[in-house]
Design a protein around this motif. Sequence first.
Motif, PDB file in Angstrom:
ATOM      1  N   GLY A 142     -15.472  -8.681   3.571  1.00  0.00           N
ATOM      2  CA  GLY A 142     -14.465  -7.873   4.223  1.00  0.00           C
ATOM      3  C   GLY A 142     -13.460  -8.689   5.002  1.00  0.00           C
ATOM      4  O   GLY A 142     -12.250  -8.569   4.820  1.00  0.00           O
ATOM      5  N   ALA A 194     -24.038  -8.791   1.953  1.00  0.00           N
ATOM      6  CA  ALA A 194     -22.830  -8.767   2.777  1.00  0.00           C
ATOM      7  C   ALA A 194     -23.163  -9.247   4.183  1.00  0.00           C
ATOM      8  O   ALA A 194     -24.301  -9.157   4.639  1.00  0.00           O
ATOM      9  CB  ALA A 194     -22.262  -7.348   2.832  1.00  0.00           C
ATOM     10  N   GLY A 233     -15.279  -5.097   1.161  1.00  0.00           N
ATOM     11  CA  GLY A 233     -15.897  -4.208   2.132  1.00  0.00           C
ATOM     12  C   GLY A 233     -14.934  -3.093   2.506  1.00  0.00           C
ATOM     13  O   GLY A 233     -13.721  -3.297   2.579  1.00  0.00           O
ATOM     14  N   ASN A 246     -15.724   4.625  -0.470  1.00  0.00           N
ATOM     15  CA  ASN A 246     -16.771   4.638   0.548  1.00  0.00           C
ATOM     16  C   ASN A 246     -16.660   5.918   1.357  1.00  0.00           C
ATOM     17  O   ASN A 246     -15.611   6.204   1.952  1.00  0.00           O
ATOM     18  CB  ASN A 246     -16.608   3.405   1.453  1.00  0.00           C
ATOM     19  CG  ASN A 246     -17.661   3.330   2.554  1.00  0.00           C
ATOM     20  OD1 ASN A 246     -17.705   4.178   3.441  1.00  0.00           O
ATOM     21  ND2 ASN A 246     -18.484   2.307   2.510  1.00  0.00           N
ATOM     22  N   GLU A 284     -26.441  -5.499   4.377  1.00  0.00           N
ATOM     23  CA  GLU A 284     -25.411  -6.113   5.214  1.00  0.00           C
ATOM     24  C   GLU A 284     -26.018  -6.659   6.489  1.00  0.00           C
ATOM     25  O   GLU A 284     -26.632  -5.932   7.263  1.00  0.00           O
ATOM     26  CB  GLU A 284     -24.335  -5.088   5.555  1.00  0.00           C
ATOM     27  CG  GLU A 284     -23.178  -5.667   6.347  1.00  0.00           C
ATOM     28  CD  GLU A 284     -22.079  -4.645   6.555  1.00  0.00           C
ATOM     29  OE1 GLU A 284     -21.029  -4.780   5.911  1.00  0.00           O
ATOM     30  OE2 GLU A 284     -22.287  -3.710   7.361  1.00  0.00           O
ATOM     31  N   PHE A 327     -26.462  -5.973  -3.679  1.00  0.00           N
ATOM     32  CA  PHE A 327     -25.328  -6.787  -3.268  1.00  0.00           C
ATOM     33  C   PHE A 327     -25.506  -7.190  -1.806  1.00  0.00           C
ATOM     34  O   PHE A 327     -26.023  -6.406  -1.008  1.00  0.00           O
ATOM     35  CB  PHE A 327     -24.019  -6.014  -3.453  1.00  0.00           C
ATOM     36  CG  PHE A 327     -23.726  -5.661  -4.888  1.00  0.00           C
ATOM     37  CD1 PHE A 327     -22.987  -6.502  -5.688  1.00  0.00           C
ATOM     38  CD2 PHE A 327     -24.234  -4.480  -5.439  1.00  0.00           C
ATOM     39  CE1 PHE A 327     -22.734  -6.192  -7.023  1.00  0.00           C
ATOM     40  CE2 PHE A 327     -23.985  -4.153  -6.767  1.00  0.00           C
ATOM     41  CZ  PHE A 327     -23.241  -5.009  -7.562  1.00  0.00           C
ATOM     42  N   VAL A 340     -26.445  -2.175  -1.024  1.00  0.00           N
ATOM     43  CA  VAL A 340     -25.810  -3.268  -0.289  1.00  0.00           C
ATOM     44  C   VAL A 340     -26.674  -3.546   0.931  1.00  0.00           C
ATOM     45  O   VAL A 340     -27.032  -2.613   1.662  1.00  0.00           O
ATOM     46  CB  VAL A 340     -24.382  -2.906   0.175  1.00  0.00           C
ATOM     47  CG1 VAL A 340     -23.804  -4.039   1.036  1.00  0.00           C
ATOM     48  CG2 VAL A 340     -23.475  -2.642  -1.013  1.00  0.00           C
ATOM     49  N   LEU A 360     -17.341  -7.406  -4.216  1.00  0.00           N
ATOM     50  CA  LEU A 360     -16.771  -6.158  -3.714  1.00  0.00           C
ATOM     51  C   LEU A 360     -15.956  -6.424  -2.464  1.00  0.00           C
ATOM     52  O   LEU A 360     -16.262  -7.336  -1.689  1.00  0.00           O
ATOM     53  CB  LEU A 360     -17.860  -5.147  -3.343  1.00  0.00           C
ATOM     54  CG  LEU A 360     -18.863  -4.656  -4.365  1.00  0.00           C
ATOM     55  CD1 LEU A 360     -20.109  -5.526  -4.357  1.00  0.00           C
ATOM     56  CD2 LEU A 360     -19.257  -3.211  -4.051  1.00  0.00           C
ATOM     57  N   SER A 404      -8.710  -0.929   4.175  1.00  0.00           N
ATOM     58  CA  SER A 404      -9.048  -0.787   2.753  1.00  0.00           C
ATOM     59  C   SER A 404      -8.391   0.459   2.171  1.00  0.00           C
ATOM     60  O   SER A 404      -9.046   1.471   1.910  1.00  0.00           O
ATOM     61  CB  SER A 404     -10.561  -0.743   2.567  1.00  0.00           C
ATOM     62  OG  SER A 404     -11.148  -1.935   3.035  1.00  0.00           O
ATOM     63  N   GLN A 415     -20.463  -8.744  -1.131  1.00  0.00           N
ATOM     64  CA  GLN A 415     -19.385  -7.939  -0.549  1.00  0.00           C
ATOM     65  C   GLN A 415     -18.764  -8.720   0.600  1.00  0.00           C
ATOM     66  O   GLN A 415     -19.472  -9.242   1.461  1.00  0.00           O
ATOM     67  CB  GLN A 415     -19.928  -6.610  -0.027  1.00  0.00           C
ATOM     68  CG  GLN A 415     -18.888  -5.769   0.711  1.00  0.00           C
ATOM     69  CD  GLN A 415     -19.460  -4.491   1.262  1.00  0.00           C
ATOM     70  OE1 GLN A 415     -19.781  -3.569   0.520  1.00  0.00           O
ATOM     71  NE2 GLN A 415     -19.609  -4.418   2.573  1.00  0.00           N
TER      72      GLN A 415
END
Length: 358
Positions: A212, A189, A37, A88, A157, A187, A155, A35, A43, A210
């Motif tokens: 970014g 991150a 971020g 998101n 993170e 997931f 997720v 994915l 984004s 994920q």
Amino acid sequence: MPGGFGEADRAAARMHLDALWARGRAFLGTELAILGGAMSWVSEHRLVSAISNAGGFGVIACGAMSPELLEREIAATQAMTAKPFGVNLITMHPQLDELIGVCTRAGVGHVVLAGGVPSGAAVRTIKDGGAKVVGFAPALVMAKRLIKLGADALVIEGSEAGGHIGPVSLTVLAQEVLPNIRDVPVFVAGGLGRGDSILAMLEMGAAGAQLGTRFAASAESIAHERFKQAFVRAAARDALPSVQLDERFPVIPVRGLVNDGTRRFMVHQAETVRRFQAGELTREAAQLEIEHFWAGSLRRAVIDGDIEGGSVMAGQSVGMVTRVQPIPEILDELLEQALQSLMLRNAMTRTVAASGTH
């Protein structure tokens, strides 16, 4: 072939990798369980569609967008890709219900809820509209709570990530959450910049990853060239969280590149605390003075290229950004690193077996 391996070696490694992230791929509907971020100002439809078109899963960062602006952003993304992507949404947005309605009417398949614990009503509305719900879990107890609320995936993170962060590293979160959550795909991150690291997380039980920071510095990112070059020059140790000077005035930790703005923020905090102690400011006014320091600073950095006065949010994986690359190249590189790691391991296993060593 890279690494001296043959087509049979590559096919076996790819089969192994696809088995490891099969659940994540099925959930996202993508070739790769990777994915993008959701990064405010970054984004948007061009980056999101580029990630999805290259086999990953792009995610629009709604942030503070109005329902009308989000509607246009989704339409622009759909015009550039027929592949799956998500949106998101910040749970504290004052128009959250309207934003959910926009996603439902546009046929968005995945909604990521961030910025706090979502209400059960919000989760139900999204699911009733036909979308899957992804939630952020900063701890095992929150992961279990989100699943009870109806989240279809999570997720986790780590604090290595850029932007607003929690206090726990991904290496610890992964050990806490992955062995204990099997109900939904999880997931990972935070600080991920290489395919072999993603592979290690998959082997721990993650469904995918994920990223970014690497995407923020991509060719397709609308971020200013100075913003991207700051990433290229930076080392991991340059991406530090914002510092809170006085516990009476909380500062939400944000990880970014240290610059003149971060240094001035410390001076601003000290001066604000002095004014509070001198009776020049109420506690509430002092808190607002501190919170407003960074107002608009992310846009100044990303869009205007003010990398000294703006907020250059970046994760610690920024040290692995060595040049501005197209999204397909980044994803191919991540895939190749994972496959090379698997092929090397398989070759070592065959060598040990052939030598008769046990």
